[in-house]
Design a protein around this motif. Structure first.
Motif, mmCIF file in Angstrom:
data_model
loop_
_atom_site.group_PDB
_atom_site.id
_atom_site.type_symbol
_atom_site.label_atom_id
_atom_site.label_comp_id
_atom_site.label_asym_id
_atom_site.label_seq_id
_atom_site.Cartn_x
_atom_site.Cartn_y
_atom_site.Cartn_z
ATOM 1 N N TYR A 189 -3.095 -10.303 6.903
ATOM 2 C CA TYR A 189 -3.367 -9.113 6.090
ATOM 3 C C TYR A 189 -3.765 -9.528 4.673
ATOM 4 N N GLN A 235 -11.369 -2.052 9.823
ATOM 5 C CA GLN A 235 -10.535 -1.014 9.237
ATOM 6 C C GLN A 235 -9.498 -0.491 10.218
ATOM 7 N N ASP A 236 -9.839 -0.438 11.492
ATOM 8 C CA ASP A 236 -8.867 0.025 12.494
ATOM 9 C C ASP A 236 -7.666 -0.908 12.564
ATOM 10 N N VAL A 278 -6.564 -2.916 10.137
ATOM 11 C CA VAL A 278 -5.818 -2.765 8.892
ATOM 12 C C VAL A 278 -4.967 -1.498 8.937
ATOM 13 N N SER A 279 -5.582 -0.416 9.367
ATOM 14 C CA SER A 279 -4.869 0.866 9.433
ATOM 15 C C SER A 279 -3.679 0.801 10.378
ATOM 16 N N ASP A 302 0.811 -1.216 0.000
ATOM 17 C CA ASP A 302 0.000 0.000 0.000
ATOM 18 C C ASP A 302 0.847 1.271 0.000
ATOM 19 N N HIS A 303 2.132 1.139 0.325
ATOM 20 C CA HIS A 303 3.001 2.303 0.439
ATOM 21 C C HIS A 303 3.927 2.513 -0.761
ATOM 22 N N LEU A 355 -0.857 -0.997 8.590
ATOM 23 C CA LEU A 355 -0.283 -0.151 7.545
ATOM 24 C C LEU A 355 0.533 0.993 8.150
ATOM 25 N N HIS A 356 0.066 1.524 9.259
ATOM 26 C CA HIS A 356 0.814 2.584 9.938
ATOM 27 C C HIS A 356 2.159 2.053 10.439
#
Length: 298
Positions: free
Chosen positions: A225, A259-260, A262-263, A180-181, A266-267
């Motif tokens: 993930y 979503q929390d 997943v976020s 994603d990055h 990703l963070h």
């Protein structure tokens, strides 16, 4: 094991796919065969492979493992590198011989990583003609393509297919906690595949352990993930019984992620992933067998 539908094919495949390159890493052929049998006996049905892995050695090992009734228990996939019709025909027939089977469930154009690859594949007397004839002859059932370098190449391949009235059955690409990055297959290619009902095959969930070296995520987090994405199977390298157990534990403990969650993952990976340092398959030729041996392309 959990099972998902492979795009519009209505085939059910295991959520974990057995990575074909890694099954050849156990030095003993018998150890490799026992590992394949252990995976199948516990419900893994998706078998990944490639004509070029270890100069055909991985296909030979898989072919031996699929004797004595095991062939009918699996969904068998392999990949070929040939870009010309002549070379593709040769590689298809070699793969069938090595795999000791009269049909391959899914055959994919391998390493579509250059912008000219789609043009060569769909040219007159290109590899796609060989694929279509092989399907007509009953040698293969479904057709797809793979690549690991740049989502723009995938999109070009899909555009070329549309121009030739072709809709692939599957597409294989990197889908992991760092994607994603940097060169985002998940954001750029995945939505197109889902819209067209194309089966999505995720790979590089740990980047052959490279992503783990960032010390930002653990193996089961990586698998979770990828499993959380709307894909058919997560093809992962399994070269030992402990790795096989880890994959089954990931399936056993998997729950759809909010979503929390997943976020948060990703963070955690954002800084390490920003320049593609841990996704060398996107930034170097280290993972490109056809760069090392361009003669494979024909």
């Amino acid at each position: 094991m959990l099972y998902r539908t492979l795009g519009r094919t209505n085939e059910k495949v295991s959520l974990i796919g057995l990575g074909g390159h890694h099954i050849g890493r156990p030095p003993s052929e018998q150890d490799g065969i026992r590992l394949i049998h252990a995976a199948i006996d516990r419900g893994i049905t998706f078998m990944d492979n490639s004509w070029d892995y270890h100069d055909g050695g991985r296909e030979i090992r898989m072919g031996k493992a699929l004797q004595n009734g095991y062939r009918d228990k699996v969904f068998l996939m392999t990949k070929i590198d040939g870009r010309t019709k002549k070379e593709a025909v040769r590689q298809i027939d070699q793969s069938l011989m090595r795999l000791k089977t009269d049909r391959i469930d899914l055959l994919q154009h391998h390493e579509v990583i250059r912008l000219e690859d789609p043009d060569r594949i769909f040219a007159s007397d290109g590899a796609q003609e060989a694929f279509l004839e092989a399907r007509q002859a009953g040698k293969i059932r479904y057709i797809g393509f793979t690549g690991h370098n740049d989502p723009m190449v995938h999109l070009h391949m899909l555009e070329m297919a549309a121009q030739h009235n072709v809709r692939f059955d599957t597409v294989q690409m990197p889908l992991n906690v760092m994607d994603d990055h940097f060169r985002r297959f998940e954001k750029q290619v995945l939505p197109v595949l889902l819209k067209d009902g194309i089966g999505v095959l995720g790979m590089k969930s740990m980047g052959d352990q490279s992503i783990l070296k960032s010390n930002t995520v653990k193996p089961i987090e990586c698998l979770h993930y990828s499993m959380n994405l709307p894909i058919s199977t997560v093809i992962t390298g399994i070269e030992s019984i402990p790795m096989l157990e880890q994959a089954f534990e990931a399936v056993r403990t998997f729950q759809p992620m909010g979503q929390d969650q997943v976020s948060a993952l990703l963070h955690r990976t954002a800084q390490a992933a920003a320049k593609g340092e841990y996704e060398k398959f996107k930034t170097s030729s280290q993972f490109d067998s056809t760069a090392k041996k361009p003669q494979y392309l024909g």
